[in-house]
Design an enzyme around this catalytic site. Sequence first.
Site, short mmCIF file in Angstrom:
data_model
loop_
_atom_site.label_atom_id
_atom_site.label_comp_id
_atom_site.label_asym_id
_atom_site.label_seq_id
_atom_site.Cartn_x
_atom_site.Cartn_y
_atom_site.Cartn_z
N SER A 115 -32.12 1.13 7.13
CA SER A 115 -32.47 2.58 8.73
C SER A 115 -33.57 1.84 8.58
O SER A 115 -34.52 0.28 8.95
CB SER A 115 -32.12 3.67 8.58
OG SER A 115 -32.17 4.50 10.12
N HIS A 116 -34.94 2.46 8.50
CA HIS A 116 -36.40 2.59 9.03
C HIS A 116 -36.68 2.09 7.92
O HIS A 116 -38.09 2.12 7.83
CB HIS A 116 -37.19 3.97 9.82
CG HIS A 116 -36.57 4.50 8.30
ND1 HIS A 116 -35.53 4.79 8.21
CD2 HIS A 116 -37.81 5.82 7.63
CE1 HIS A 116 -35.53 6.41 7.40
NE2 HIS A 116 -37.25 6.43 6.41
N ASP A 131 -35.28 2.08 16.04
CA ASP A 131 -35.32 1.54 14.15
C ASP A 131 -34.46 0.41 14.26
O ASP A 131 -33.54 0.05 14.81
CB ASP A 131 -35.55 3.28 13.46
CG ASP A 131 -33.94 3.40 13.08
OD1 ASP A 131 -32.69 3.13 14.40
OD2 ASP A 131 -33.93 3.95 11.96
N ASP A 148 -31.13 0.18 12.98
CA ASP A 148 -29.99 0.43 12.63
C ASP A 148 -30.26 1.02 14.51
O ASP A 148 -28.63 1.24 14.15
CB ASP A 148 -29.42 0.58 11.49
CG ASP A 148 -29.90 2.19 11.18
OD1 ASP A 148 -30.74 2.44 11.27
OD2 ASP A 148 -28.97 3.14 11.29
N ASP A 208 -30.43 4.13 15.55
CA ASP A 208 -29.87 5.94 15.59
C ASP A 208 -31.70 6.21 15.91
O ASP A 208 -31.40 7.28 16.56
CB ASP A 208 -29.17 5.58 14.17
CG ASP A 208 -29.79 5.51 12.99
OD1 ASP A 208 -30.93 5.10 13.22
OD2 ASP A 208 -29.32 6.26 12.46
N ARG A 209 -32.98 6.01 15.77
CA ARG A 209 -33.63 6.45 16.01
C ARG A 209 -34.43 5.67 17.71
O ARG A 209 -33.95 4.94 17.87
CB ARG A 209 -34.95 6.17 15.10
CG ARG A 209 -34.68 6.73 13.61
CD ARG A 209 -35.74 6.65 13.25
NE ARG A 209 -35.46 7.66 11.47
CZ ARG A 209 -36.14 7.72 11.05
NH1 ARG A 209 -37.54 7.54 11.40
NH2 ARG A 209 -35.65 8.50 9.99
N LYS A 230 -26.74 9.91 15.37
CA LYS A 230 -27.69 9.60 16.67
C LYS A 230 -27.71 8.30 17.61
O LYS A 230 -27.69 7.02 16.91
CB LYS A 230 -29.30 10.14 15.36
CG LYS A 230 -29.57 9.11 15.12
CD LYS A 230 -30.80 10.35 13.92
CE LYS A 230 -31.05 9.38 13.00
NZ LYS A 230 -30.75 9.58 11.95
C1 VG1 Z 1 -35.02 10.78 7.21
C2 VG1 Z 1 -34.95 11.59 8.44
C3 VG1 Z 1 -33.66 12.74 8.65
C4 VG1 Z 1 -32.77 11.41 9.11
C5 VG1 Z 1 -33.03 10.47 7.86
C6 VG1 Z 1 -32.15 9.76 8.45
O1 VG1 Z 1 -34.67 11.84 5.57
O2 VG1 Z 1 -36.15 13.10 8.08
O3 VG1 Z 1 -33.58 13.83 10.01
O4 VG1 Z 1 -31.61 12.14 9.05
O5 VG1 Z 1 -33.89 9.62 7.40
O6 VG1 Z 1 -32.30 8.67 9.29
P1 VG1 Z 1 -35.47 11.94 4.69
O7 VG1 Z 1 -34.88 12.08 4.27
O8 VG1 Z 1 -35.84 11.10 4.47
O9 VG1 Z 1 -36.68 12.48 5.26
V1 VG1 Z 1 -32.33 6.96 9.50
O10 VG1 Z 1 -32.77 6.35 11.39
O11 VG1 Z 1 -33.46 6.47 8.01
O12 VG1 Z 1 -30.40 7.23 8.69
CO CO Z 2 -31.58 4.45 11.22
#
Ligand code: VG1
Ligand code: CO
Length: 560
Positions: free
Chosen positions: A116-117, A286, A288, A290-291, A387
């Site tokens: 993801s990010h 981001d 992937d 979804d953000r 998302k």
């Molecule tokens: C983070 C965010 C959370 C989100 C998750 C996955 O998690 O705070 O809101 O759902 O990333 O997003 P954490 O546990 O690091 O706070 V993604 O777009 O990275 O799959």
């Molecule tokens: Co993501």
Amino acid sequence: MSFTSIIVQSSPFDGQKLGTSGLRKAVSVFQQKHYTENFVQSILSALGEQVTGSTLVVGGDGRYFMTEAVKIITRMAASNGVAKLVIGQNGVLSTPAVSCIIRKRSATGGIILTASHNPGGPKGDFGIKYNISNGGPAPESVTNRIFECTKAISEYKTCPDLLVDIGSIGVQEYQVDGRKFIVEIIDSVTDYVDYMKEIFNFGELKAYLTNQEKPFKVVADAMHGVVGPYATRIFCSELGLPSESCINCVPKDDFGGHHPDPNLTYAADLVALMKKGIHAFGAAFDGDGDRNMILGQNGFFVNPSDSIAVIAANAKCIPYFQKTGVKGLARSMPTSGALDRVAKGDGLQLFEVPTGWKFFGNLMDADKLSLCGEESFGTGSDHIREKDGLWAVLAWLSILASRKQTIKEIMKAHWTKYGRNFFTRYDYENVDSEAAQKMMTNLRQLVQEASFVGKCYTEGNKSYTVKLGDDFEYEDPIDKSISKKQGLRIIFEDGSRVIFRLSGTGSSGATIRLYVDSFEANQDRHNMMAADILKPLVTIALKISQLQELTGRQAPTVIT
Ligand code: VG1
Ligand code: CO
């Protein structure tokens, strides 16, 4: 072509525990002999009897090591009795696209290759997520089962000679251990874009955006993540915007060396571009897809907690909700209470769930939830079970096209009607794990002491009295499962909240997240900066937690 499987002896690796969203580790960790295979076998084993004859969707965000992982999954799926794999061309699928395709094709589930990010490349992170048949992230019951398998593994099944061509669209058929094994390579973008055209009115959007007298300048920044081809197809091919509307839209396996994280720090280039005042609308995504981050003219920042509230309050501008109505709203616990005010104003039910999209799925499947969001730039609806960054942008564009106002005007009108929740999040990345744990343990003890309630903290001319302190616990209203220790909450008499959590998506050290949310009804203060309004609460939070003393960090890595 027929192939025969083999069994490879292996033994467990420590720490193959899924976090907030899948397993994320440094690429070098996934590259260890048997590491990825062990985890993939655990996913397939956790499916139990379901695996035989199943259909799985496979795709990822194009990051380094993804094609190797697709190869591993293809061979192992064939050997474990999966009947069919649906794979994005060259392995590429955004996370929302995977969710869309699982639902559209009634697949058993899907494997998403992304961190993801988190940054990518040989020195960056890789990750694997598993999504279930509703298209959403596996709930804890499933992720726990996968984790148990990783701890007990002694062998895995694979078919080393099977080499699938993931570059050519079409159906390929193989015989593996006497069974038929089908691989369908699909265009990465088409299913998803077709679905967006059902949800939104592309004709109206195109007319609004390309109005000859007053064209609406848009810039979409894919941050070299997977959104690039999706954004180009939607904004340029479908909505008729010029090619310069899409920037950083060629995916790179290391995201150009950056964090593919759409926030004010990591998408600073887009913020600078928007500040020039040429564009009316800016968005970033981001890795992937979804953000999303939404910016208005001159870089006007839409806080993600406000973004979902505005979309909920204006849902009638979106054809999908004209048909389905809005069944209910939800946000993750640390997300600001802006959405709660829309729920109250519009007589809708509001659910507060722990951090992570997996907690929304049951409510959506039970028809109790239509729109939901997280403060971490996650916005979405029950159109899929993830998302969805591009969906959020199309939702905003639909609202703009229908209200004929600027983003800033819409935000201000929203605050005037519902009041404004000021919100900020401080991230302290890569903190020493022991120090972070110690801070959380001390704080957990403090907030749970009986004498904590009623304590008054003063900073400057502001005083806050503690109304409640706890470690957030959630009971799923549908399956009644309980999730504990989801974040330390301090709620004050005036409704202001201070929350501490440790991230569950990092790959090394610990990331501390501090969230601060405070409601302001007074319209005269709505134009103030969140940083100024929230300063006393931030100072109090740092004092109570002793964050700086315990971690040695004087300033956060990222402020949202
Ligand atoms: C983070 C965010 C959370 C989100 C998750 C996955 O998690 O705070 O809101 O759902 O990333 O997003 P954490 O546990 O690091 O706070 V993604 O777009 O990275 O799959
Ligand atoms: Co993501």
